[in-house]
Motif scaffolding. Structure first.
Motif, short mmCIF file in Angstrom:
data_model
loop_
_atom_site.label_atom_id
_atom_site.label_comp_id
_atom_site.label_asym_id
_atom_site.label_seq_id
_atom_site.Cartn_x
_atom_site.Cartn_y
_atom_site.Cartn_z
N ARG A 282 41.57 79.22 -63.33
CA ARG A 282 40.85 79.44 -64.58
C ARG A 282 39.34 79.52 -64.35
O ARG A 282 38.62 80.16 -65.12
N ASP A 283 38.86 78.87 -63.30
CA ASP A 283 37.43 78.92 -62.98
C ASP A 283 36.98 80.33 -62.62
O ASP A 283 35.79 80.65 -62.73
N GLU A 284 37.92 81.16 -62.19
CA GLU A 284 37.59 82.52 -61.76
C GLU A 284 37.68 83.52 -62.92
O GLU A 284 37.30 84.68 -62.74
N LEU A 285 38.17 83.09 -64.06
CA LEU A 285 38.48 84.01 -65.15
C LEU A 285 37.38 84.04 -66.21
O LEU A 285 36.65 83.07 -66.40
N THR A 286 37.32 85.15 -66.93
CA THR A 286 36.34 85.32 -67.99
C THR A 286 36.86 84.69 -69.28
O THR A 286 38.08 84.49 -69.45
N PRO A 287 35.97 84.39 -70.24
CA PRO A 287 36.40 83.72 -71.48
C PRO A 287 37.43 84.50 -72.26
O PRO A 287 38.32 83.89 -72.88
N ASP A 288 37.35 85.85 -72.27
CA ASP A 288 38.33 86.62 -73.03
C ASP A 288 39.73 86.47 -72.44
O ASP A 288 40.71 86.29 -73.17
N VAL A 289 39.83 86.50 -71.11
CA VAL A 289 41.14 86.34 -70.47
C VAL A 289 41.71 84.96 -70.74
O VAL A 289 42.90 84.81 -71.08
N ILE A 290 40.87 83.93 -70.66
CA ILE A 290 41.35 82.56 -70.88
C ILE A 290 41.84 82.37 -72.31
O ILE A 290 42.93 81.82 -72.54
N GLU A 291 41.07 82.83 -73.29
CA GLU A 291 41.50 82.65 -74.68
C GLU A 291 42.78 83.42 -74.98
O GLU A 291 43.70 82.89 -75.62
N LEU A 292 42.85 84.67 -74.53
CA LEU A 292 44.04 85.48 -74.78
C LEU A 292 45.27 84.90 -74.10
O LEU A 292 46.36 84.87 -74.68
N ALA A 293 45.11 84.42 -72.87
CA ALA A 293 46.24 83.85 -72.14
C ALA A 293 46.72 82.56 -72.79
O ALA A 293 47.94 82.31 -72.90
N ASP A 294 45.80 81.72 -73.22
CA ASP A 294 46.18 80.46 -73.87
C ASP A 294 46.94 80.73 -75.16
O ASP A 294 47.91 80.03 -75.49
N GLU A 295 46.50 81.74 -75.90
CA GLU A 295 47.17 82.10 -77.15
C GLU A 295 48.58 82.62 -76.89
O GLU A 295 49.51 82.38 -77.65
N ALA A 296 48.74 83.33 -75.79
CA ALA A 296 50.01 83.98 -75.48
C ALA A 296 51.03 83.06 -74.81
O ALA A 296 52.23 83.30 -74.88
N LEU A 297 50.56 82.01 -74.16
CA LEU A 297 51.42 81.20 -73.29
C LEU A 297 52.68 80.65 -73.98
O LEU A 297 53.77 80.72 -73.39
N PRO A 298 52.62 80.10 -75.20
CA PRO A 298 53.85 79.58 -75.80
C PRO A 298 54.93 80.65 -76.00
O PRO A 298 56.12 80.37 -75.83
N PHE A 299 54.54 81.87 -76.35
CA PHE A 299 55.51 82.95 -76.52
C PHE A 299 56.13 83.32 -75.18
O PHE A 299 57.36 83.50 -75.07
N TYR A 300 55.30 83.41 -74.17
CA TYR A 300 55.80 83.73 -72.83
C TYR A 300 56.76 82.65 -72.34
O TYR A 300 57.83 82.96 -71.80
N GLU A 301 56.39 81.39 -72.51
CA GLU A 301 57.20 80.31 -71.96
C GLU A 301 58.59 80.25 -72.57
O GLU A 301 59.57 79.99 -71.86
N GLU A 302 58.71 80.50 -73.87
CA GLU A 302 60.06 80.47 -74.46
C GLU A 302 60.90 81.63 -73.96
O GLU A 302 62.09 81.46 -73.68
N MET A 303 60.29 82.81 -73.84
CA MET A 303 61.05 83.94 -73.30
C MET A 303 61.41 83.69 -71.83
O MET A 303 62.52 84.03 -71.40
N TYR A 304 60.51 83.08 -71.09
CA TYR A 304 60.75 82.79 -69.68
C TYR A 304 61.96 81.87 -69.50
O TYR A 304 62.77 82.05 -68.57
N LYS A 305 62.13 80.91 -70.40
CA LYS A 305 63.28 80.01 -70.32
C LYS A 305 64.61 80.77 -70.47
O LYS A 305 65.65 80.30 -70.00
N ASN A 306 64.56 81.91 -71.13
CA ASN A 306 65.77 82.67 -71.41
C ASN A 306 65.92 83.89 -70.49
O ASN A 306 66.74 84.76 -70.75
N ARG A 307 65.15 83.91 -69.41
CA ARG A 307 65.15 85.07 -68.54
C ARG A 307 66.41 85.13 -67.68
O ARG A 307 67.09 84.11 -67.47
N LEU A 308 66.71 86.30 -67.15
CA LEU A 308 67.79 86.50 -66.19
C LEU A 308 67.28 86.12 -64.81
O LEU A 308 66.24 86.59 -64.36
N HIS A 309 67.98 85.23 -64.13
CA HIS A 309 67.57 84.83 -62.79
C HIS A 309 68.75 84.21 -62.03
O HIS A 309 69.78 83.95 -62.58
#
Length: 309
Positions: A282-309
């Motif tokens: 995160r120290d290497e990332l710009t503020p826009d990337v950090i805010e957008l990623a933090d906002e997106a993470l809960p949606f990603y994590e639930e889909m990730y739990k249901n992924r094919l693997h």
């Protein structure tokens, strides 16, 4: 058109892949294109949605989903998105209703459609999802996705001279200001909402793949994916000849794809899935990337739990 199972899902080999930008979806599409006889469609609804967005931004009106009777505004829509994307668009191909008819009337034995979940945010647009398709999703960790998207968007907008005032270099660029390229806050939420909608109303078992899983072990993940969606697997999907222009120009699109953009950087020389990248600090990332990623993470994590693997 198709033989349907009791669940209403087509038994024919027709698959839609819903994803977001910078999720390795174009490389994945090249892999799917190695299946003999496969008909490929490249982001038809994604372009239609972007045209709709730019008509709203420029003219303050909603672009109708029907082309007939609305030809004049569709010509303007094609010009708006054409200038922004550096491509020439077919006005008729930006109509959701036309796209639904074209995808349902294809006579190909196998059809693979790669598209953007963002394009199906509204209920009225979801009603225009073509019937007879299995549905799947490709996700990627938001830190990887947004850091890649930021670089590609900056290169593209700079090349087209449509950066905002004060964005004189990449360090000053802010994705959050460029909703003409789609609102970046909507990418993961819209993909998550579409997954829920499809699961509840269309396809009770949509397949989810994670891009890093795919990169880490394509020889295991690709056969699992093909089996899950009803496509044949071939070893050619693990590595292919470096003829990207031939591949891409054979795909069905509503525009002439300009490969000389940041969006296709890396794809042109890719002949297989590369190893996954580590998550950036995160120290290497710009503020826009950090805010957008933090906002997106809960949606990603639930889909990730249901992924094919």
């Amino acid at each position: 058109m198709d033989n349907m199972s009791e669940s209403g899902i087509s038994r024919s080999m027709r698959v839609m892949l819903w994803t977001s930008h910078r999720c390795l979806s174009t490389v994945f599409t090249r892999s799917m294109g190695q299946i003999p006889g496969m008909e490929i469609w490249f982001e038809p609804y994604g372009y239609a949605y972007n045209a709709m967005l730019n008509v709203q931004l420029n003219d303050g009106i909603d672009l109708p989903t029907s082309y007939e009777g609305n030809e004049a505004i569709y010509i303007k829509a094609s010009q708006y998105i054409g200038r922004m994307m550096s491509r020439t668009f077919q006005p008729e191909g930006l109509s959701y209703e036309k796209l639904k008819k074209m995808l349902e009337s294809s006579t190909a034995e196998m059809v693979f459609v790669k598209d953007i979940g963002l394009a199906m945010q509204r209920d009225d647009l979801r009603e225009l999802i073509p019937k007879g398709y299995r549905h799947s999703f490709l996700i990627r960790h938001p830190l990887l996705m947004f850091s890649s998207l930021r670089k590609a968007n900056y290169q593209h907008l700079k090349g087209n001279n449509i950066l905002h005032e004060g964005e004189t270099c990449e360090a000053e660029f802010d994705m959050r200001r460029h909703i003409e390229m789609n609102n970046p806050f909507d990418y993961y939420r819209s993909l998550y909402d579409l997954w829920k909608y499809i699961k509840e109303t269309i396809d009770p078992e949509p397949v989810i793949l994670d891009a890093s899983d795919l990169q880490r072990n394509p020889s295991a993940v690709l056969p699992l994916y093909c089996k899950a969606v009803g496509l044949p697997f071939t070893n050619n999907m693990l590595g292919w000849e470096n003829a990207p222009l031939d591949d891409i120009q054979s795909w069905n699109t509503t525009c002439n794809i300009n490969v000389q953009t940041g969006f296709f950087e890396g794809v042109l020389s890719t002949t297989r899935f590369s190893p996954p990248k580590d998550l950036p600090s995160r120290d290497e990332l710009t503020p826009d990337v950090i805010e957008l990623a933090d906002e997106a993470l809960p949606f990603y994590e639930e889909m990730y739990k249901n992924r094919l693997h």
